[in-house]
Design an enzyme around this catalytic site. Sequence first.
Site, PDB file in Angstrom:
ATOM      1  N   ASP A   6      34.971  48.851  40.206  1.00  0.00           N
ATOM      2  CA  ASP A   6      36.272  49.505  40.349  1.00  0.00           C
ATOM      3  C   ASP A   6      36.936  49.586  38.981  1.00  0.00           C
ATOM      4  O   ASP A   6      38.116  49.870  38.865  1.00  0.00           O
ATOM      5  CB  ASP A   6      37.149  48.792  41.379  1.00  0.00           C
TER       6      ASP A   6
ATOM      7  N   LYS B 127      36.692  40.319  32.604  1.00  0.00           N
ATOM      8  CA  LYS B 127      35.382  40.805  33.033  1.00  0.00           C
ATOM      9  C   LYS B 127      34.479  41.091  31.845  1.00  0.00           C
ATOM     10  O   LYS B 127      33.253  41.150  31.990  1.00  0.00           O
ATOM     11  CB  LYS B 127      35.543  42.051  33.904  1.00  0.00           C
TER      12      LYS B 127
HETATM   13  C1  PLP Z   1      41.507  42.077  36.852  1.00  0.00           C
HETATM   14  C2  PLP Z   1      40.684  41.457  37.908  1.00  0.00           C
HETATM   15  N1  PLP Z   1      41.044  40.252  38.377  1.00  0.00           N
HETATM   16  C3  PLP Z   1      40.325  39.638  39.335  1.00  0.00           C
HETATM   17  C4  PLP Z   1      39.195  40.232  39.865  1.00  0.00           C
HETATM   18  C5  PLP Z   1      38.430  39.524  40.954  1.00  0.00           C
HETATM   19  O1  PLP Z   1      37.132  39.211  40.568  1.00  0.00           O
HETATM   20  P1  PLP Z   1      35.987  38.958  41.621  1.00  0.00           P
HETATM   21  O2  PLP Z   1      35.456  40.295  42.061  1.00  0.00           O
HETATM   22  O3  PLP Z   1      34.952  38.219  40.870  1.00  0.00           O
HETATM   23  O4  PLP Z   1      36.563  38.208  42.758  1.00  0.00           O
HETATM   24  C6  PLP Z   1      38.791  41.487  39.401  1.00  0.00           C
HETATM   25  C7  PLP Z   1      37.602  42.148  39.933  1.00  0.00           C
HETATM   26  O5  PLP Z   1      37.241  43.248  39.563  1.00  0.00           O
HETATM   27  C8  PLP Z   1      39.547  42.118  38.385  1.00  0.00           C
HETATM   28  O6  PLP Z   1      39.197  43.308  37.889  1.00  0.00           O
END
Ligand code: PLP
Length: 398
Positions: free
Chosen positions: A128, A80
């Site tokens: 989150d 992210k």
């Molecule tokens: C570690 C991690 N993997 C995957 C995701 C999924 O991302 P998205 O919200 O773009 O589907 C998130 C989302 O916060 C995340 O923090």
Amino acid sequence: MTSVFGHALISHVSGRPHTHQAALEILPTEGFETAIEEITQWDGYAPTPLYSLKALAESLSLGEVLYKDEGARFGLGSFKALGGAYAALCVLQKQISLILSHEVSFVDIRSGKYAEETAKITLVSATDGNHGRSLAWGCQRFGAPCRIYIHAEVSEIRAAAMRELGAEVIRVKGNYDDSVELARDEAERNNWFVVSDTTWPGYSEPPRDVMLGYGVMTKEINDKLNHPPTHIFLQSACGGFAASVASALRQYWGYQTPRVIIVESELAPCLYESAKANEVKRVSIKEETIMAGLSCGEPSEMAWKIISEEASDFITIPDNIVAPTVRVLTRPNGDDPIIEAGESAVAGLAVLICAAKQLDLKKKIGLDENSRVLLIGSEGVTDREIFNTIMEGGKNVG
Ligand SMILES: Cc1ncc(COP(=O)(O)O)c(C=O)c1O
């Protein structure tokens, strides 16, 4: 590997992949290229590792398991880092260009040339954890005030990490979707700018930039591969991560692009339900999943347009296989590296391990000894206390 995987209830619904236009049009190749050119110039940029987990592949009777480990990304713990900070820079560029009535460059903002203007532009988002950390980090680097809205269940360690990056952190009663709503309302009333990782009707520019920023990760993967993988498992919340990776893979590999499998928590199955209904569906979150990053009840509309054209399979998993999967990565066989992953990173691997024990599932997703599976370990340890509990055998059986 323990029997919890053999008994886990994995729900599966087939997608309807078609046309593949959205992957080319919504996140165009030039947009990815601009983001990649910018982000790879930032201080501290380094590609994250792509491992081939040979012993694990052998134990699962698969041809290859590739694992892209995003734990070290810019020292922020997850992929992210690439999205929120880049989208923040794009908002600042646009606003300062408007204020000054001439086009300003990324590099001028990065270098502090417009520090006075930047200090007056407040950027906000709900999160989150991981997206907010990226936005807070970007705001700190570029000199913009930052407000982050978190829901009741976001851990204090994750909140503290954002405060340390200079963000004001506001804890909201309710769940993630409630925090998104409050961030949106307060921004509107105060002339602040929302830098969200999810789209909604009438709001799409920053989330598009977030998804373009993630393109750095996919480019690093493509650069390392001579042949396309056969399958990619993409863990999803609002779907921005999956849409970005699926688009970038489609643009690079064309018709040879891997089969896209979306994995969600059974406690937050908004894409799974959307696939079943063949239209965007919202679900209400009744209980928080251990995979904090995946707890989201509403798909990103823009992401859904891409995912609905690219994904062949939608899968949900129960929480009780997450901690055992995290432990599998820390106790590898053979010469496989030890990997410390966060709870949201391992959803795809959890499905793979279950598929090795549940042959009907394996068949449904077309896995065999020739499969070359790509997994993206989307976060490392972002909450050491939770990780330690998992390592001690807690947060569910296995
Ligand atoms: C570690 C991690 N993997 C995957 C995701 C999924 O991302 P998205 O919200 O773009 O589907 C998130 C989302 O916060 C995340 O923090």
